[in-house]
Design an enzyme around this catalytic site. Sequence first.
Site, short mmCIF file in Angstrom:
data_model
loop_
_atom_site.label_atom_id
_atom_site.label_comp_id
_atom_site.label_asym_id
_atom_site.label_seq_id
_atom_site.Cartn_x
_atom_site.Cartn_y
_atom_site.Cartn_z
N ASP A 1 -46.02 37.20 -24.56
CA ASP A 1 -47.18 36.36 -24.28
C ASP A 1 -46.86 34.92 -24.65
OD1 ASP A 1 -49.72 35.92 -23.30
OD2 ASP A 1 -50.72 36.34 -25.21
N HIS B 1 -55.92 24.69 -24.53
CA HIS B 1 -56.21 25.81 -25.44
C HIS B 1 -55.47 25.62 -26.76
CE1 HIS B 1 -56.83 29.91 -26.89
NE2 HIS B 1 -55.54 30.02 -27.05
CA CA Z 1 -52.80 35.37 -25.54
#
Ligand code: CA
Length: 447
Positions: free
Chosen positions: A146, A153
């Site tokens: 990931d 973000h």
């Molecule tokens: Ca994530």
Amino acid sequence: MTNQLNETHNPQLRSWIDSANRADSDFPIQNLPFGVFRRAGSEENFRIGVAIGDQILDLTIALQCDVFAEINHAALSHALRAPQLNALMDLGNQVASQVRLALSRALREGAEGAERTATQAQLSAALLAQSEAEYALPAQIGDYTDFYTSIHHATAVGKLFRPDNPLLPNYKWVPIGYHGRSSSIAVSGQKFHRPIGQTMPPNANSPVFGPAKRMDYELEVGAFIGQGNALGSAIDINEAEQHVFGLCLLNDWSARDLQAWEYQPLGPFLAKNFASTISPWVVTIEALAPYRKAWQRDEQDPQPLAYLESPTLRSAGAFDIHLEVWIQTEKMQREGSAAHRLSRSNFSDSYWTISQLVTHHTVNGCNLRAGDFLGSGTQSGPLPEEAGSLLELSQGGKVPMSLSNGEQRIFIEDGDTIIMRGWAEKEGLPRIGFGQVTGTLLTARST
Ligand code: CA
């Protein structure tokens, strides 16, 4: 980069399956995403299909009907009869492209000749309505990584976790990622119990043990690796997308209170590995070719090192994919009221591209394999309302969101269903969609 347009992208193409020609369909004939399905509630074997309109074409049936007769590849029929996409992914994108072309020709309106009519009748009889299907993971996912590609973000979350030092200095140089866990990734419809673990309450001296209280989602795009690379070799940025079979939607569920206590110094662990949910259909990179955008890096920012840079990246490295998150609470479901949209954003705001992630992942000689899965990281846009997680929307759990039925949410409550949608559209071209990924949080198991 795979930007070449061909006859499968022709916006004039229509399918003999009427539902594929509706303007609001996610799956027109220009899309043709791959997935794994069977009749819902049955004991049938899962098999590979493509979505077309509101139907699924079973590729084992298409194979029997000689749809792929012109493709000269010894391993193709074996790959198409498999219960997962790994073998097809491993054949490489050129073979997947030939499969797409054959399907486009078989499903398009206006094909003439008695033979075509016979094939059409056979295929037509073998369609399954998506409303009658259930899905499995498109591929067996060996490894899952990931990333963290939205600078909006990263900055917003960084401010909450480290107010004095929100964006760490490596962010603008290195595509940040961590090795996740593949065993808990499931297909849309996943239901899971609120995770239990250690958290450190504010101003406490020792942690408490119990159900997580700050449950969140993360709106992400997922990428399935196609043909891999040998251990010790690296994938050049200009070849990177040849190794990506396609994209889907990913909800990377996160327990923020577990995360805050455990994440230093090695990163996410139990806050992330209890459940991750992906959409059933994989939209190929080829299908997305008309919906690409230039990838840009602010002139004030460091420019990528040479191995992460290329002219095609600059001209068309990004994907213009609209993303949305919706919530349907238990009360909404009980009362039959519509889901509430929490936010929307666009994948083209990402700081790093899919090709840069693949190249960076392999630059040290790390091997990727067919079916490996990369998450983009939470896709938050530049505006506060474009945040891809509740942590950001609620400003760190301080400001509740008001929902359309009068309920409020700071984090996810038991019984809530989170729905994510994605699609690409451009004037003069059909809209192609990803369908949706849904998942539901259940009450914690007793401790
Ligand atoms: Ca994530």
